[in-house]
Design an enzyme around this catalytic site. Structure first.
Site, PDB file in Angstrom:
ATOM      1  CD  GLU A   1      -1.670   2.956   6.444  1.00  0.00           C
ATOM      2  OE1 GLU A   1      -1.405   3.615   7.463  1.00  0.00           O
ATOM      3  OE2 GLU A   1      -0.931   2.023   6.035  1.00  0.00           O
TER       4      GLU A   1
ATOM      5  CG  ASN B   1      -1.859  11.211  12.543  1.00  0.00           C
ATOM      6  OD1 ASN B   1      -1.645  10.202  13.188  1.00  0.00           O
ATOM      7  ND2 ASN B   1      -1.294  11.434  11.368  1.00  0.00           N
TER       8      ASN B   1
ATOM      9  CG  HIS C   1      -0.289   0.073   2.529  1.00  0.00           C
ATOM     10  ND1 HIS C   1      -0.100  -1.050   3.304  1.00  0.00           N
ATOM     11  CD2 HIS C   1       0.250   1.093   3.233  1.00  0.00           C
ATOM     12  CE1 HIS C   1       0.525  -0.714   4.425  1.00  0.00           C
ATOM     13  NE2 HIS C   1       0.757   0.582   4.401  1.00  0.00           N
TER      14      HIS C   1
ATOM     15  CG  HIS D   1       1.852  11.217 -10.107  1.00  0.00           C
ATOM     16  ND1 HIS D   1       2.992  11.761 -10.630  1.00  0.00           N
ATOM     17  CD2 HIS D   1       1.630  10.067 -10.791  1.00  0.00           C
ATOM     18  CE1 HIS D   1       3.443  10.984 -11.604  1.00  0.00           C
ATOM     19  NE2 HIS D   1       2.629   9.939 -11.711  1.00  0.00           N
TER      20      HIS D   1
ATOM     21  CD  GLU E   1       0.527   9.965 -14.868  1.00  0.00           C
ATOM     22  OE1 GLU E   1       0.925  10.280 -16.003  1.00  0.00           O
ATOM     23  OE2 GLU E   1       1.245   9.374 -14.034  1.00  0.00           O
TER      24      GLU E   1
END
Length: 125
Positions: free
Chosen positions: A56, A60, A5, A74, A122
């Site tokens: 992910e 916070n 991820h 990107h 993109e």
């Protein structure tokens, strides 16, 4: 080995989940709060985590906004038709920052959109 991820810190988790699921068509795969650490994680993607790379989203609780910096470039997403994808994203309230068209010097068609936190995405056919 495989890539699992990419983690992005987001200011408003619900707004980000809505963008990635409703605007980009991903699925919310899982979400978990960590009260002791004062953060929440949400994983979104086009496939289950066992089958492909996902994003992910990390929120916070005590942080309101982030500086994007200039090192991150990107995320790239393959779409069937870049022109159509831009139109659908725009209809759903997304922001297209570079209209669909050829990349200089190639036949590749691409476009760029921004997520609610300003991260570049993109789109490639």
């Amino acid at each position: 080995m495989r890539l699992l991820h990419t983690m992005l810190r987001v200011a408003d988790l619900d707004r980000s989940i809505e963008f990635y699921t409703e605007v980009l068509g991903m699925t919310l795969l899982r979400r978990k709060e960590f009260p002791e650490g004062r953060f929440t994680l949400a994983f979104v993607g086009y496939q289950p985590e066992s089958a492909g790379t996902v994003i992910e989203l990390t929120h916070n609780w005590d942080k309101g906004a982030y500086d994007l910096g200039d090192a991150f470039g990107h995320i790239a997403i393959q779409v069937a038709d870049v022109y159509e994808a831009c139109e659908l994203i725009r209809q759903k309230g997304g922001v297209v920052t570079r209209e669909a068209g050829p990349m200089k010097g190639t036949d590749s068609i691409l476009a760029f959109v921004k997520d609610p936190d300003g991260y570049s995405i993109e789109l490639l056919a």
